[in-house]
Design an enzyme around this catalytic site. Structure first.
Site, PDB file in Angstrom:
ATOM      1  CG  ASN A   1      -3.270   3.921   0.162  1.00 47.41           C
ATOM      2  OD1 ASN A   1      -4.486   3.913   0.333  1.00 47.41           O
ATOM      3  ND2 ASN A   1      -2.562   2.819   0.065  1.00 47.41           N
TER       4      ASN A   1
ATOM      5  CB  SER B   1      -0.875   0.049   1.250  1.00 50.85           C
ATOM      6  OG  SER B   1      -1.762  -1.013   1.255  1.00 50.85           O
TER       7      SER B   1
ATOM      8  CD  GLU C   1      -2.223   3.940  -6.518  1.00 50.34           C
ATOM      9  OE1 GLU C   1      -2.488   5.119  -6.322  1.00 50.34           O
ATOM     10  OE2 GLU C   1      -1.689   3.225  -5.658  1.00 50.34           O
TER      11      GLU C   1
HETATM   12  N1  CAA Z   1     -15.916  -8.589  -1.983  1.00 50.12           N
HETATM   13  C1  CAA Z   1     -16.511  -8.852  -3.168  1.00 50.12           C
HETATM   14  N2  CAA Z   1     -17.572  -8.162  -3.626  1.00 50.12           N
HETATM   15  C2  CAA Z   1     -18.067  -7.188  -2.836  1.00 50.12           C
HETATM   16  C3  CAA Z   1     -17.492  -6.840  -1.601  1.00 50.12           C
HETATM   17  C4  CAA Z   1     -16.374  -7.617  -1.181  1.00 50.12           C
HETATM   18  N3  CAA Z   1     -15.736  -7.371  -0.029  1.00 50.12           N
HETATM   19  N4  CAA Z   1     -18.179  -5.815  -1.068  1.00 50.12           N
HETATM   20  C5  CAA Z   1     -19.154  -5.522  -1.940  1.00 50.12           C
HETATM   21  N5  CAA Z   1     -19.084  -6.335  -3.003  1.00 50.12           N
HETATM   22  C6  CAA Z   1     -19.941  -6.332  -4.203  1.00 50.12           C
HETATM   23  C7  CAA Z   1     -21.361  -6.689  -3.870  1.00 50.12           C
HETATM   24  O1  CAA Z   1     -21.556  -8.089  -3.907  1.00 50.12           O
HETATM   25  C8  CAA Z   1     -22.105  -5.987  -4.988  1.00 50.12           C
HETATM   26  O2  CAA Z   1     -21.989  -6.771  -6.166  1.00 50.12           O
HETATM   27  P1  CAA Z   1     -23.130  -6.727  -7.335  1.00 50.12           P
HETATM   28  O3  CAA Z   1     -23.062  -5.357  -7.949  1.00 50.12           O
HETATM   29  O4  CAA Z   1     -22.684  -7.804  -8.266  1.00 50.12           O
HETATM   30  O5  CAA Z   1     -24.435  -7.009  -6.671  1.00 50.12           O
HETATM   31  C9  CAA Z   1     -21.285  -4.703  -5.217  1.00 50.12           C
HETATM   32  O6  CAA Z   1     -19.991  -4.982  -4.685  1.00 50.12           O
HETATM   33  C10 CAA Z   1     -21.888  -3.519  -4.513  1.00 50.12           C
HETATM   34  O7  CAA Z   1     -21.978  -3.843  -3.134  1.00 50.12           O
HETATM   35  P2  CAA Z   1     -23.150  -3.384  -2.187  1.00 50.12           P
HETATM   36  O8  CAA Z   1     -24.379  -3.140  -2.971  1.00 50.12           O
HETATM   37  O9  CAA Z   1     -23.218  -4.322  -1.041  1.00 50.12           O
HETATM   38  O10 CAA Z   1     -22.632  -2.038  -1.519  1.00 50.12           O
HETATM   39  P3  CAA Z   1     -22.104  -0.713  -2.167  1.00 50.12           P
HETATM   40  O11 CAA Z   1     -22.802  -0.359  -3.439  1.00 50.12           O
HETATM   41  O12 CAA Z   1     -22.102   0.282  -1.066  1.00 50.12           O
HETATM   42  O13 CAA Z   1     -20.583  -1.018  -2.533  1.00 50.12           O
HETATM   43  C11 CAA Z   1     -18.318  -0.870  -1.903  1.00 50.12           C
HETATM   44  C12 CAA Z   1     -19.678  -1.487  -1.600  1.00 50.12           C
HETATM   45  C13 CAA Z   1     -17.847  -1.319  -3.265  1.00 50.12           C
HETATM   46  C14 CAA Z   1     -17.338  -1.339  -0.836  1.00 50.12           C
HETATM   47  C15 CAA Z   1     -18.479   0.693  -1.899  1.00 50.12           C
HETATM   48  O14 CAA Z   1     -19.012   1.103  -0.668  1.00 50.12           O
HETATM   49  C16 CAA Z   1     -17.176   1.427  -2.117  1.00 50.12           C
HETATM   50  O15 CAA Z   1     -16.746   1.636  -3.236  1.00 50.12           O
HETATM   51  N6  CAA Z   1     -16.539   1.900  -1.017  1.00 50.12           N
HETATM   52  C17 CAA Z   1     -15.275   2.614  -1.085  1.00 50.12           C
HETATM   53  C18 CAA Z   1     -14.152   1.642  -0.961  1.00 50.12           C
HETATM   54  C19 CAA Z   1     -12.810   2.289  -1.067  1.00 50.12           C
HETATM   55  O16 CAA Z   1     -12.618   3.475  -0.911  1.00 50.12           O
HETATM   56  N7  CAA Z   1     -11.786   1.459  -1.343  1.00 50.12           N
HETATM   57  C20 CAA Z   1     -10.434   1.897  -1.485  1.00 50.12           C
HETATM   58  C21 CAA Z   1      -9.757   1.920  -0.188  1.00 50.12           C
HETATM   59  S1  CAA Z   1      -8.057   2.329  -0.285  1.00 50.12           S
HETATM   60  C22 CAA Z   1      -7.283   0.869  -0.542  1.00 50.12           C
HETATM   61  O17 CAA Z   1      -7.848  -0.167  -0.645  1.00 50.12           O
HETATM   62  C23 CAA Z   1      -5.836   0.971  -0.697  1.00 50.12           C
HETATM   63  C24 CAA Z   1      -5.002   0.498   0.369  1.00 50.12           C
HETATM   64  O18 CAA Z   1      -3.908   0.123   0.061  1.00 50.12           O
HETATM   65  C25 CAA Z   1      -5.330   0.623   1.798  1.00 50.12           C
END
Ligand code: CAA
Length: 403
Positions: free
Chosen positions: A190, A119, A152
């Site tokens: 990040n 990360s 990335e």
């Molecule tokens: N694994 C697999 N699929 C998942 C999942 C998981 N953990 N969480 C959600 N999904 C899928 C769901 O099954 C759903 O699929 P379908 O479209 O096929 O039905 C889809 O994602 C949408 O999920 P939900 O309807 O339950 O919920 P949502 O629309 O709120 O989406 C989310 C969930 C994708 C997590 C969304 O809230 C989101 O984009 N959040 C922001 C996440 C973010 O910022 N990530 C980056 C973090 S930084 C990082 O990761 C870098 C690092 O190095 C620390």
């Protein structure tokens, strides 16, 4: 270079997610961890993702079985001997990463790409431990890996152009969106996201508003989830690691809010262990107020104002620093934040958003926040130069973009 078989080292949430994405694209993937229990947990996570698709009617049970057959769980490096590309996703410790890369190099074909999903750690430093450092690169996925579109691609100092091109093509073959990023601590996303999350943590420890209200406000702004739900999903330990790396590189403007360290000390790591800012396992319920009171007694800061801008302006300011350092182009910065964090599409990304509200307004607001909340809001030099040159955004038809 054609990738016939890939590998992933580390079967935690990220490693398993990455292996799912690779298998979904139709490629065989070896998934390794140190013991069979961890491997089995990773395989179960992958099956769960596929099962949810089956339940929603997005694939059949037999298609799921075909995809699962592509994932080869193992505890041995020997199974990587015919892999063309391997992604390491073990925990953020340079010594451990060096050991993993050295083990990998012993078994992999000379032409294989050795990638890290770190990360924030330096790709160049990881590469310094191996002979074929031209084959080492950052291929960084976002959590949850099966869903987030961004990857990335981060070349280190020694990475060859061929390796970069192959990594980009590989990311595209997974149906993801690769963005090339110049190496720096936290890379691009990040580096922008952590100051935003850190600001939410400051606001929490200063009792600016309740975390539910702040999460709601940020969802109201258009983010897919609130900052505290996101901190819990990412893991407070992971966030503390990344914060430490950012502080080490960029200094005081990245100083982590005290509450983040306290969360780790109190073993509140987030969703993964049942308690973070929110409680996921009722048996672990514990009040955070004494922790907050102790921080306020120490810092003497409380009752500061909360607004979504307070968080988003941290992101915009860091985006400006990145632009100044040529970490990525303005359009790649915006694209990365849309695809990597779900920054609201209608706002177009932090830089399009800054152009819409006016770069001059952003600078004035940052100066004000700098006076009230501290120098971490000091505007990036490029912002002031833009204002002086009348690059104010949409209203003057030029800003980060032309209109
Ligand atoms: N694994 C697999 N699929 C998942 C999942 C998981 N953990 N969480 C959600 N999904 C899928 C769901 O099954 C759903 O699929 P379908 O479209 O096929 O039905 C889809 O994602 C949408 O999920 P939900 O309807 O339950 O919920 P949502 O629309 O709120 O989406 C989310 C969930 C994708 C997590 C969304 O809230 C989101 O984009 N959040 C922001 C996440 C973010 O910022 N990530 C980056 C973090 S930084 C990082 O990761 C870098 C690092 O190095 C620390």
């Amino acid at each position: 270079m054609f990738i016939y078989k890939a590998g992933v080292i580390g079967a935690g949430a990220m490693g398993a997610g990455i292996a799912q994405v690779i298998s979904f694209s139709g490629l065989p993937v070896v998934l390794k961890d140190t013991d069979q229990e961890r491997v089995d947990k990773g395989l179960a996570m992958i099956r769960k993702v596929y099962q949810s698709r089956v339940d929603k009617g997005k694939m059949t049970a037999s298609e799921m079985d075909q995809k699962m057959k592509l994932v080869i769980g193992t505890t041995s490096y020997d199974d990587f001997k015919d892999c063309d590309l391997v992604i390491e996703a073990v925990f953020e410790n340079m010594k451990v990463k060096h050991q993993v890369f050295q083990e990998l190099e012993k078994v992999l074909p000379e032409t294989a790409i050795m990638a890290s999903n770190t990360s924030a750690l330096s790709i160049s430093q990881i590469a310094s431990a191996v002979k074929h450092s031209d084959k080492v690169i950052g291929i960084h996925f976002f959590n949850p890996a099966p869903v987030m579109k961004l990857i990335e691609v981060i070349p280190g100092l020694q990475t060859s152009t061929e390796t970069v091109d192959d990594a980009v093509a590989f990311a595209e073959s997974l149906r993801k969106m690769p963005v090339r990023v110049k190496e720096c601590a936290g890379f691009l996303v990040n580096r922008l996201l952590l100051p935003y999350l850190n600001e939410a943590a400051y606001a929490y420890q200063e009792s600016s508003a309740s975390m539910e209200d702040m999460d709601n406000a940020m969802r109201g702004f258009g983010m897919p989830m609130g900052p505290f739900a996101l901190l819990d999903m990412l893991g407070l330990d992971v966030c503390a690691d990344v914060s430490g790396i950012l502080y080490d590189s960029f200094g005081p403007r990245m100083k982590a809010a005290e509450i983040l360290g306290e969360m780790q000390k109190n073993n509140r790591l987030g969703v993964k262990n049942g308690i973070g800012f929110y409680v996921y396992d009722e048996s672990k319920k514990a009040d955070l107020k004494p922790v907050v009171d102790a921080i306020q007694a120490k810092t003497g800061v409380k009752g500061t104002a909360f607004s979504p801008e307070r968080l988003v302006f941290q992101m915009i300011n860091e985006a400006a620093f990145c632009l100044e350092e040529n970490v990525a182009s303005p359009s790649d910065i915006d694209l990365a934040m849309l695809a990597g964090t779900g920054f609201p599409q209608d706002k177009g990304g932090p830089l399009h958003y800054a152009d819409a509200i006016g770069v001059d307004v952003v600078v004035e607001k940052l100066k004000e926040l700098s006076k009230t909340l501290g120098p971490r809001f000091w505007p990036a030099p490029i912002l002031k130069r833009m204002v002086a040159a009348n690059y104010l955004g949409q209203k003057t038809k030029r800003g980060f973009f032309n209109y």
